[in-house]
Scaffold this motif. Structure first.
Motif, mmCIF file in Angstrom:
data_model
loop_
_atom_site.group_PDB
_atom_site.id
_atom_site.type_symbol
_atom_site.label_atom_id
_atom_site.label_comp_id
_atom_site.label_asym_id
_atom_site.label_seq_id
_atom_site.Cartn_x
_atom_site.Cartn_y
_atom_site.Cartn_z
ATOM 1 N N THR A 1 0.823 -1.209 0.000
ATOM 2 C CA THR A 1 0.000 0.000 0.000
ATOM 3 C C THR A 1 0.857 1.259 0.000
ATOM 4 O O THR A 1 0.584 2.200 -0.752
ATOM 5 C CB THR A 1 -0.948 -0.007 1.212
ATOM 6 N N ALA B 1 0.939 4.177 -2.921
ATOM 7 C CA ALA B 1 0.729 5.607 -2.699
ATOM 8 C C ALA B 1 1.857 6.420 -3.315
ATOM 9 O O ALA B 1 1.628 7.460 -3.953
ATOM 10 C CB ALA B 1 0.622 5.893 -1.202
ATOM 11 N N TYR C 1 1.485 6.282 -7.174
ATOM 12 C CA TYR C 1 0.444 7.167 -7.694
ATOM 13 C C TYR C 1 0.911 8.621 -7.674
ATOM 14 O O TYR C 1 0.660 9.374 -8.633
ATOM 15 C CB TYR C 1 -0.835 7.007 -6.880
ATOM 16 N N ILE D 1 -8.135 4.141 -6.613
ATOM 17 C CA ILE D 1 -7.708 5.480 -6.215
ATOM 18 C C ILE D 1 -8.504 6.504 -7.024
ATOM 19 O O ILE D 1 -8.630 6.382 -8.244
ATOM 20 C CB ILE D 1 -6.207 5.674 -6.454
ATOM 21 N N TYR E 1 -3.555 3.792 9.171
ATOM 22 C CA TYR E 1 -3.870 4.707 8.073
ATOM 23 C C TYR E 1 -5.315 4.605 7.597
ATOM 24 O O TYR E 1 -5.735 5.359 6.720
ATOM 25 C CB TYR E 1 -2.907 4.532 6.888
ATOM 26 N N MET F 1 -3.542 8.809 2.957
ATOM 27 C CA MET F 1 -2.164 8.378 2.747
ATOM 28 C C MET F 1 -1.501 9.056 1.557
ATOM 29 O O MET F 1 -0.366 9.530 1.640
ATOM 30 C CB MET F 1 -2.100 6.863 2.560
ATOM 31 N N ILE F 2 -2.169 9.084 0.415
ATOM 32 C CA ILE F 2 -1.528 9.613 -0.790
ATOM 33 C C ILE F 2 -1.174 11.081 -0.612
ATOM 34 O O ILE F 2 -0.164 11.566 -1.133
ATOM 35 C CB ILE F 2 -2.437 9.394 -2.009
ATOM 36 N N ASP G 1 -5.015 15.478 -0.612
ATOM 37 C CA ASP G 1 -5.648 14.187 -0.366
ATOM 38 C C ASP G 1 -6.333 13.656 -1.617
ATOM 39 O O ASP G 1 -6.926 14.412 -2.398
ATOM 40 C CB ASP G 1 -6.658 14.299 0.770
ATOM 41 N N ALA H 1 -8.828 6.791 -1.575
ATOM 42 C CA ALA H 1 -8.233 5.509 -1.951
ATOM 43 C C ALA H 1 -8.771 4.423 -1.036
ATOM 44 O O ALA H 1 -8.998 4.644 0.155
ATOM 45 C CB ALA H 1 -6.712 5.580 -1.852
#
Length: 428
Positions: free
Chosen positions: A96, A100, A103, A144, A297, A323-324, A331, A334
């Motif tokens: 994960t 992130a 992406y 996502i 998370y 997270m991303i 933000d 996701a």
């Protein structure tokens, strides 16, 4: 003599085991792709700072870190108290965090709503024990860019479909929402500082029961009034009538005042999953207000994959909308689901390889090499998998070994045997 075993917590796989694992992985990949997900690949190592950014929960403590290149003994001693000075890279402990980062790196090249597959090994410095390894395979699908219930529904339907395709029908999903859980804890009066410990204890509810949870919370020194209120809620009288998954069941399982938007989100997931699985009588969801999942998370929906053949979960996941943004600066919604491959692979019924036959050609010592290779090439061209084996005194043992390696038939070959004279016989 030095040990010839693999490192503790890691395993070798013999050909039959490897073939079995690859068959299962092929089904998982095919089902995931059928549901519109695309496979990506990320490096096995990531920057130390990204792996230890405070978003990986307890897994960050289990990371294998790589020593900085060029450090001599003096440099190692000088940096001994600072892990970040000793290491600049680490092996990924899940898929994960790398997703992130991926992406954030490639956002401009990806669709607005991106559906990813990641199937790859990860490494954690676990204490090795039965069913717990230091290297293991994860099978993740993530969406996502979609904040709606559609994303969770797609993940749930794809995961259950994959389980069905593996011969493990009858699976279901336990589902909750971290916002519901946080709202309950706030309502009971637990403080923010004590919440992580409270969640750890609540996660043991199935094992130690309500009385055990209340006793442990008291031992932890949690707010007494909050513990008392929570205990009263756990021991409240409950009716026994059947309620299918939906708003009535969710609200009955929660204290009064649950957020309407969160309940609506959970209801929407159920409606979509039911439509895909055959209607209102086929909702594969079970609302569990005390489902926790340990990753820090998670920001919303969380779920675990259950199957009646085992007591433990076969996978799980949740929404991690924050997270991303740690990598991108803004933000992005996701949500992801991971099938527990190492748990599932041992449950999947044995099945012969579909498609081409697998042939062992047992030849006499005097057969010319050119004839053998030509005959093998002709069978391979016809779509068969072919192994050459010289005849031994114990032919039975040779054939049993071939069968254990996945071969389905054999033929004996003498010098001058033409292709059309090869007679295949089943191995079992």
């Amino acid at each position: 003599m030095a040990s010839v075993n693999p490192p503790r917590g890691m395993r070798d796989f013999l050909p039959a085991d490897k073939a079995r694992r690859e068959r299962v992985l092929a089904v998982i990949r095919e089902r995931y792709r059928a549901h519109g997900f695309d496979e990506i690949e990320t490096p096995v190592v990531e920057d130390y700072a990204k792996l230890h950014a405070g978003i990986g929960g307890d897994n960050e403590k289990l990371a294998f870190n790589l020593l900085r290149r060029g450090l001599d003994a003096d440099g190692i001693r000088a940096a001994a108290e600072d892990p970040a000075a000793l290491s600049d890279l680490g092996l990924r402990y899940d898929l994960t965090v790398p997703l992130a980062r991926f992406y954030a790196t490639h956002r401009g090249e990806l669709p607005t709503v991106f559906r990813s597959i990641q199937i790859a090994p990860v490494w954690r410095a676990e204490r090795p024990q039965k069913g717990r390894y230091r290297q293991f395979v994860q099978c993740d699908i993530d969406i996502i860019g979609d904040a709606t219930a559609r994303a969770e529904a797609e993940l749930i339907v794809a995961s259950l479909d994959t389980l069905d395709a593996l011969g493990l029908t009858g699976g279901s999903i336990r589902i909750n929402d971290r916002r519901v859980l946080d709202g309950m804890l706030d309502g009971f009066g637990f403080t923010g500082d004590e919440r992580p410990g409270v969640l750890i204890t609540i996660d043991k509810l199935d094992k130690i029961g309500p009385d055990g949870v209340i006793a442990e919370l008291a031992e932890r020194g949690a707010t007494a009034d909050a513990v008392a209120a929570f205990g009263e809620f756990l021991r409240r009288p409950q009716t026994r009538e059947f309620l299918p998954y939906g708003e009535a069941q969710i609200r009955r399982a929660l204290p009064e005042g649950a957020a309407d938007d969160v309940v609506a989100h959970l209801v929407g997931i159920g409606e979509a999953a039911a439509a895909a699985r055959g209607g209102a009588d086929e909702i594969p969801l079970v609302f569990d207000p005390f489902l926790v999942r340990g990753m820090g998370y998670y920001t919303g929906t969380i779920f675990e994959l259950a199957h009646p053949s085992v007591e433990y979960s076969l996978g799980g996941g949740g929404r991690y909308d924050g997270m991303i943004g740690r990598f991108l600066g803004q933000d992005v919604p996701a949500v992801g689901f991971s099938i527990g491959f190492e748990r599932i692979v041992d449950l999947v019924p044995d099945a012969a390889d579909a498609g081409a036959s697998a042939v062992v050609l047992v030849h006499d010592r005097d057969v010319p090499v050119a004839e053998l290779v030509a005959l093998k090439a002709a069978l391979v061209a016809d779509g068969a998998r072919v192994r050459l084996e010289q005849r031994t005194k114990n032919l039975k043992a040779l054939l049993e070994r071939a069968a254990s390696d996945g071969y389905t038939s054999f033929a004996t070959v003498a010098a001058g045997t033409p292709r059309d004279a090869v007679e295949l016989k089943p191995l079992s």
